[in-house]
Scaffold this motif. Structure first.
Motif, mmCIF file in Angstrom:
data_model
loop_
_atom_site.group_PDB
_atom_site.id
_atom_site.type_symbol
_atom_site.label_atom_id
_atom_site.label_comp_id
_atom_site.label_asym_id
_atom_site.label_seq_id
_atom_site.Cartn_x
_atom_site.Cartn_y
_atom_site.Cartn_z
ATOM 1 N N CYS A 149 -88.752 58.871 13.731
ATOM 2 C CA CYS A 149 -89.629 60.026 13.562
ATOM 3 C C CYS A 149 -89.324 60.658 12.216
ATOM 4 O O CYS A 149 -88.164 60.741 11.802
ATOM 5 C CB CYS A 149 -89.403 61.036 14.691
ATOM 6 S SG CYS A 149 -90.322 62.576 14.507
ATOM 7 N N ALA A 150 -90.357 61.146 11.542
ATOM 8 C CA ALA A 150 -90.175 61.763 10.227
ATOM 9 C C ALA A 150 -89.267 62.979 10.307
ATOM 10 O O ALA A 150 -88.527 63.285 9.363
ATOM 11 C CB ALA A 150 -91.536 62.166 9.653
ATOM 12 N N LEU A 151 -89.295 63.697 11.429
ATOM 13 C CA LEU A 151 -88.468 64.893 11.576
ATOM 14 C C LEU A 151 -86.988 64.563 11.647
ATOM 15 O O LEU A 151 -86.145 65.427 11.430
ATOM 16 C CB LEU A 151 -88.876 65.664 12.834
ATOM 17 C CG LEU A 151 -90.336 66.089 12.933
ATOM 18 C CD1 LEU A 151 -90.539 66.962 14.147
ATOM 19 C CD2 LEU A 151 -90.758 66.834 11.680
ATOM 20 N N ARG A 152 -86.671 63.319 11.999
ATOM 21 C CA ARG A 152 -85.271 62.903 12.087
ATOM 22 C C ARG A 152 -84.915 61.965 10.945
ATOM 23 O O ARG A 152 -84.009 61.144 11.065
ATOM 24 C CB ARG A 152 -85.011 62.212 13.427
ATOM 25 C CG ARG A 152 -85.226 63.102 14.639
ATOM 26 C CD ARG A 152 -84.780 62.408 15.910
ATOM 27 N NE ARG A 152 -85.544 61.212 16.205
ATOM 28 C CZ ARG A 152 -86.606 61.181 16.994
ATOM 29 N NH1 ARG A 152 -87.022 62.281 17.578
ATOM 30 N NH2 ARG A 152 -87.249 60.047 17.221
ATOM 31 N N GLY A 153 -85.626 62.069 9.831
ATOM 32 C CA GLY A 153 -85.350 61.191 8.709
ATOM 33 C C GLY A 153 -85.676 59.750 9.019
ATOM 34 O O GLY A 153 -85.002 58.840 8.547
ATOM 35 N N PHE A 154 -86.728 59.534 9.828
ATOM 36 C CA PHE A 154 -87.168 58.200 10.248
ATOM 37 C C PHE A 154 -86.056 57.439 10.962
ATOM 38 O O PHE A 154 -85.876 56.241 10.778
ATOM 39 C CB PHE A 154 -87.697 57.399 9.049
ATOM 40 C CG PHE A 154 -88.942 57.986 8.458
ATOM 41 C CD1 PHE A 154 -90.177 57.786 9.058
ATOM 42 C CD2 PHE A 154 -88.874 58.790 7.331
ATOM 43 C CE1 PHE A 154 -91.326 58.356 8.522
ATOM 44 C CE2 PHE A 154 -90.021 59.363 6.792
ATOM 45 C CZ PHE A 154 -91.251 59.137 7.390
ATOM 46 N N LYS A 155 -85.311 58.165 11.783
ATOM 47 C CA LYS A 155 -84.277 57.564 12.611
ATOM 48 C C LYS A 155 -84.653 57.715 14.080
ATOM 49 O O LYS A 155 -85.402 58.611 14.457
ATOM 50 C CB LYS A 155 -82.928 58.233 12.365
ATOM 51 C CG LYS A 155 -82.395 58.063 10.945
ATOM 52 C CD LYS A 155 -81.079 58.789 10.787
ATOM 53 C CE LYS A 155 -80.535 58.650 9.362
ATOM 54 N NZ LYS A 155 -79.253 59.403 9.196
ATOM 55 N N GLY A 156 -84.117 56.823 14.900
ATOM 56 C CA GLY A 156 -84.304 56.959 16.335
ATOM 57 C C GLY A 156 -83.370 58.015 16.900
ATOM 58 O O GLY A 156 -82.505 58.538 16.197
ATOM 59 N N ALA A 157 -83.536 58.318 18.181
ATOM 60 C CA ALA A 157 -82.677 59.326 18.807
ATOM 61 C C ALA A 157 -82.750 59.167 20.320
ATOM 62 O O ALA A 157 -83.711 58.607 20.854
ATOM 63 C CB ALA A 157 -83.106 60.727 18.406
ATOM 64 N N ASP A 158 -81.719 59.658 20.985
ATOM 65 C CA ASP A 158 -81.708 59.707 22.445
ATOM 66 C C ASP A 158 -82.290 61.045 22.871
ATOM 67 O O ASP A 158 -81.717 62.106 22.563
ATOM 68 C CB ASP A 158 -80.282 59.558 22.978
ATOM 69 C CG ASP A 158 -79.706 58.188 22.701
ATOM 70 O OD1 ASP A 158 -80.482 57.203 22.761
ATOM 71 O OD2 ASP A 158 -78.496 58.089 22.416
ATOM 72 N N VAL A 159 -83.427 61.016 23.552
ATOM 73 C CA VAL A 159 -84.117 62.251 23.931
ATOM 74 C C VAL A 159 -84.111 62.405 25.446
ATOM 75 O O VAL A 159 -84.043 61.429 26.194
ATOM 76 C CB VAL A 159 -85.561 62.270 23.397
ATOM 77 C CG1 VAL A 159 -85.576 62.062 21.895
ATOM 78 C CG2 VAL A 159 -86.425 61.214 24.078
ATOM 79 N N VAL A 160 -84.169 63.648 25.890
ATOM 80 C CA VAL A 160 -84.112 63.953 27.319
ATOM 81 C C VAL A 160 -85.394 63.497 28.006
ATOM 82 O O VAL A 160 -86.500 63.702 27.504
ATOM 83 C CB VAL A 160 -83.893 65.461 27.540
ATOM 84 C CG1 VAL A 160 -83.937 65.806 29.025
ATOM 85 C CG2 VAL A 160 -82.569 65.893 26.930
ATOM 86 N N GLU A 161 -85.222 62.874 29.154
ATOM 87 C CA GLU A 161 -86.358 62.434 29.967
ATOM 88 C C GLU A 161 -86.038 62.784 31.423
ATOM 89 O O GLU A 161 -85.358 62.049 32.117
ATOM 90 C CB GLU A 161 -86.586 60.927 29.813
ATOM 91 C CG GLU A 161 -87.809 60.420 30.560
ATOM 92 C CD GLU A 161 -87.988 58.917 30.389
ATOM 93 O OE1 GLU A 161 -89.122 58.476 30.178
ATOM 94 O OE2 GLU A 161 -86.968 58.192 30.461
ATOM 95 N N ALA A 162 -86.493 63.950 31.859
ATOM 96 C CA ALA A 162 -86.144 64.419 33.197
ATOM 97 C C ALA A 162 -87.188 65.416 33.664
ATOM 98 O O ALA A 162 -88.118 65.773 32.926
ATOM 99 C CB ALA A 162 -84.752 65.064 33.186
#
Length: 378
Positions: free
Chosen positions: A70-83
């Motif tokens: 994502c552009a907001l994360r400097g085009f890096k992936g991330a672990d996001v909450v899914e609940a």
């Protein structure tokens, strides 16, 4: 509305800031996946507190999933909450955004006074309201307190049901917001099977709702006076010193309610609902040109470190383009005239002279009397 809780990675432990980003990105992606790309516009910092509270009451961390670049994360992936907490936050965000949009249409604010814009906004509000209601139903959440709060707020601001608006006190004007937030906060106890937390969560929701309403009024006061728009402070004849007292009282109520909660994972909740709300109050009144009674004056309001005057919003197309980019990046991008304002509150601090209770590297609130020494891990 991006919300009043805007934590900075410079004054929040790295792990807590990453957790906060996980909830923020989780909310954004939940809105996209369930309700379409356009619904991501309702992503806001305060709405994700519902997700944070849900995880905080659970013995284990909320499930995560790997999100793409994502552009907001400097085009890096991330672990996001899914609940479920993220889905509840999405539902609340959609319902409140729909109510706010209907209010703008009814008042004919700005571009909403134009018939094509008003018609499109009305359809979008109807769509968001329906989507939020459907999601709420799957989680066992009754959306009536939120939709009713929007209706009550509109009546209080427009109609002289019990006399003129000026005869109403400030607590009456903030009550619909308090009720809506209290209902959303309390339902997190249902999702996590902690009914004994409901009373304290309702109290925390009322404190936070009152605080958010007041801070919004303080930040908009000058513009509302210039344009003749409604503002609860102007409508009730409340000056900034009195407004500060109301904010401090609401913050004290919020802090006391959070302290009563049974939270297996309290770190992020306390950092956001105790420390960051206090920073939001200081930020709002510094911008308004006052620090309130009993508060040291400090530097010129809004001035960045070093004594340089803050950059001014240039207006015109540049301002419009930057505002659009800020919206599309969930407020993570801010133009220079916003960065200077934020920099007076967002900077690495000198912890010398503080008696910290731990070595977490986050000492900005130590000695403030808020939540112990103020460190996230305390």
């Amino acid at each position: 509305m991006f919300g009043i809780v805007r934590p900075c990675q410079h004054v929040m432990r790295k792990g807590l800031y990453a957790d906060w980003m996980g909830h923020l990105c989780g909310l954004c992606l939940a809105l996209r996946d369930e309700h379409g790309q356009l619904s991501r516009l309702v992503t806001n910092y305060d709405g994700l507190l519902v997700s944070v509270l849900t995880e905080a009451q659970s013995p284990a961390s909320a499930p995560r999933r790997r999100a793409g670049a994502c552009a907001l994360r400097g085009f890096k992936g991330a672990d996001v909450v899914e609940a479920e907490g993220v889905r509840l936050a999405a539902s609340v965000s959609l319902l409140l955004a729909a109510g706010k949009m209907r209010d703008h249409v009814a008042d004919g604010d700005g571009v909403y006074a134009r018939r094509p814009v008003a018609a499109g906004a009305t359809r979008l509000a109807r769509r968001w309201s329906s989507a939020g209601t459907v999601t709420a139903a799957t989680l066992g959440f009754d959306p009536a307190p939120l939709t009713e709060a929007a209706r009550r707020q509109a009546l209080l601001e427009r109609g002289p049901a019990s006399g003129s608006v000026a005869t109403r006190g400030l607590p009456e004007l903030t009550r619909p917001t308090e009720d809506a937030v209290a209902a959303a906060f309390a339902h997190t106890a249902v999702l996590t099977g902690k009914p004994h937390n409901q009373e304290a969560l309702e109290a925390a929701g009322r404190g936070f709702g009152r605080l958010a309403h007041l801070i919004d009024a303080v930040e908009d006061l000058a513009d509302d006076r210039a344009s003749g728009a409604y503002n609860p402070l102007a409508a009730t004849g409340t000056d900034l010193d009195e407004a500060r007292r109301h904010c401090d009282a609401a913050h004290a109520d919020l802090r006391a309610a959070v302290a009563e909660l049974d939270l297996p994972q309290p770190g992020l909740t306390r950092a956001l609902l105790v420390r960051e709300t206090g920073r939001a109050v200081s930020r709002a009144f510094a911008t308004a040109g006052t620090h309130g009674p009993g508060h040291s004056p400090g530097p010129e309001p809004g001035a960045p470190p070093g004594g340089l005057p803050p950059k001014r919003d240039p207006g015109g197309l540049l301002s419009l383009a930057c505002a659009a980019l800020t919206c599309c990046t969930c407020g993570l991008y801010r133009p220079a005239w916003d960065d200077d304002h934020e920099s007076s509150f967002c900077r690495r601090c000198d912890c010398s002279g503080y008696d910290c209770c731990c070595d977490c590297g986050n000492c900005c609130s130590c000695g403030s009397g808020e939540d112990g020494c103020g460190c996230d891990c305390c």
